[in-house]
Design a protein around this motif. Sequence first.
Motif, short mmCIF file in Angstrom:
data_model
loop_
_atom_site.label_atom_id
_atom_site.label_comp_id
_atom_site.label_asym_id
_atom_site.label_seq_id
_atom_site.Cartn_x
_atom_site.Cartn_y
_atom_site.Cartn_z
N PRO A 40 0.82 -1.23 0.00
CA PRO A 40 0.00 0.00 0.00
C PRO A 40 0.85 1.27 0.00
N ASP A 41 0.21 2.38 -0.33
CA ASP A 41 0.85 3.69 -0.28
C ASP A 41 0.78 4.19 1.16
N LEU A 42 1.86 3.98 1.90
CA LEU A 42 1.85 4.26 3.34
C LEU A 42 1.71 5.75 3.65
N ASP A 43 2.07 6.61 2.72
CA ASP A 43 2.01 8.05 2.99
C ASP A 43 0.70 8.69 2.53
N ASN A 65 -2.49 4.70 13.44
CA ASN A 65 -1.73 3.76 12.65
C ASN A 65 -0.57 4.42 11.91
N LEU A 66 0.44 3.63 11.59
CA LEU A 66 1.50 4.01 10.65
C LEU A 66 2.36 5.18 11.09
N GLY A 67 2.61 5.29 12.42
CA GLY A 67 3.50 6.34 12.91
C GLY A 67 2.84 7.70 12.97
N ASN A 68 1.52 7.75 12.78
CA ASN A 68 0.79 9.00 12.95
C ASN A 68 0.19 9.03 14.35
N PHE A 69 -0.41 10.15 14.72
CA PHE A 69 -1.12 10.19 16.00
C PHE A 69 -2.30 11.14 15.89
N LEU A 70 -3.14 11.09 16.93
CA LEU A 70 -4.34 11.92 16.95
C LEU A 70 -4.20 12.96 18.05
N ALA A 71 -4.64 14.18 17.76
CA ALA A 71 -4.52 15.26 18.73
C ALA A 71 -5.84 16.03 18.80
#
Length: 400
Positions: A40-43, A65-71
Motif C-alpha cells: 500500500p501507499d503508506l504516505d 496507525n503508521l507512525g501517525n497520532f491523533l490530537a
Amino acid sequence: MGRALGYVGFTGPDRRLDTTGYFDDPVNVLPVKCANCTFPDLDHVPQPYRLARGIDRPVDLAPANLGNFLARDRARRVIEAACPGQCRFHPTTVKKTNDAAPWFLAVPTHHIAIGRVRAEVPRCSACGEPKTCHVNEFEPDPPGAIEWDVAKSLSWGSHNDTIGLERDRAKLRAAYGPRAEIMAADTGWARQRIYRYLFFSLRLELLLKKLKIKGMTRLAGDSGAPTGEDRAWVDEQVDRLNRLGFGSPPGRDGREDQGWFDAYLKKHRKRRGAPHDFGPIEAALGASLPPTYKVFVDQVGAEIFRNVEGEEGFEARILLPQDLDLTSYRQGAVPMDGEEDRQVDAVLFAATGHGDGFCFDLAAGGPEYPVYLYDHEANVFDAYAPNFGGCIRRFIGEDG
Ligand SMILES: [Zn+2]
C-alpha cells in the motif's frame, strides 16, 4: 539543521481510534501502490479520515496507525506553535455517523531511518519492498539523536510470521473480506498490520508533560532524560504558549477575557457613525477578521493606547479596516530567520510609533486569532496575547 535532540519512541493504549474489531483492523483503507505485491501507499492520508472507537477518550493525544497520532484541538495548537511544520493535521470523522470527530490526525512530515531489513528477506521485483518485516527480520541501527521534535520511521514493520500467516489470513478474510493493506489476496505477499514507529524529542515529551497534555507515553524500555538546553527550550515554550493562550486547558480563562472585553466596550463606546463594511476586506484577505476586532472598531474606532504596559512612549494605534496591512507580514513576505517565525501568517492591525506592529496570526485558525508583536529590529514575531481582547487588556496593563 544540525540540531541534535534526544528522542524516544512514543505510543499509547491499544484499541486505536482508527482501528476496529478484535484484530485492530484499520478503518481507513490505503490504496495499493504496487500492483505486483499489493504494497500500500503508506504516505497516503485517506479523506475523510475515519475513527471508529474511543472517540470520547478524555485525553488530548492518542496513537494512530503508521507512525501517525491523533490530537485534540489544544494539543494540535501546542504542537503547531512549538514544532511548526513538523506535522500535517487533517480533520477526522466518526465512522458510524460521519460527524466531525474532535480529533485531528497528525502526520509527521519527517522520516528517520532506523535500520534495514535483512538481506535474506525476499524483495518484490517490481517495487523492491520486502515481503515481510518482522522484528526478527530487521537490523536496527537507530540514530543517536534526531533533528526534529516529531518524526516517524522511514521503514515499516509487519506482524506476519510464516506459520501464522495462512491461518490469520483465512481468519481475516472470513471476518472482514479482502483488504489490501492486510493481505495481498492470494499472492503470498501479504503483510499483516503494517506499522511504523513514532518518535518525539525528549524536550517535546517534557513540554507535553508540563502542559498536562496526556494520552501517550514513551515506549517501554526507551530511556533518556532532557538536557539543560532541552529544559530551557521547554520553559521558553511554556512562557510563549501561555501568552498565546494555549498553555492551559480552555474554559474559564477565555470566558473571563470575554467578560473583561465586554465591560471595556461598554465603558469606552463612542462611535456613532455607520458600521464598517468588512466584506470587501475579508474577501481580499480570504479569511474572516476576528469578531472582537470588528466590534471594537465599530464601537470605539481608531483608538490610540499610550504608554502600553507602563512603558513610557510606547504607543499602539488600532487601525481601521481600510488601514489594515493585509500583505506585508503574510507568510513568506518577510524573510524570517526563525523557524517558528516563518510559520506566522500575519495581518497588521495596530501600529506603534517605533516601527513594530501588532498582528493577527491567520495560520493559527480563527475566529479569534492569537496576537503577535512584530519586532522589526530583531525580525521576530513575539507571542503577545491569545486574542484581540487579551491584547487590549495588555495595552491597558490589566494583565491579571
Ligand atoms: Zn511490489
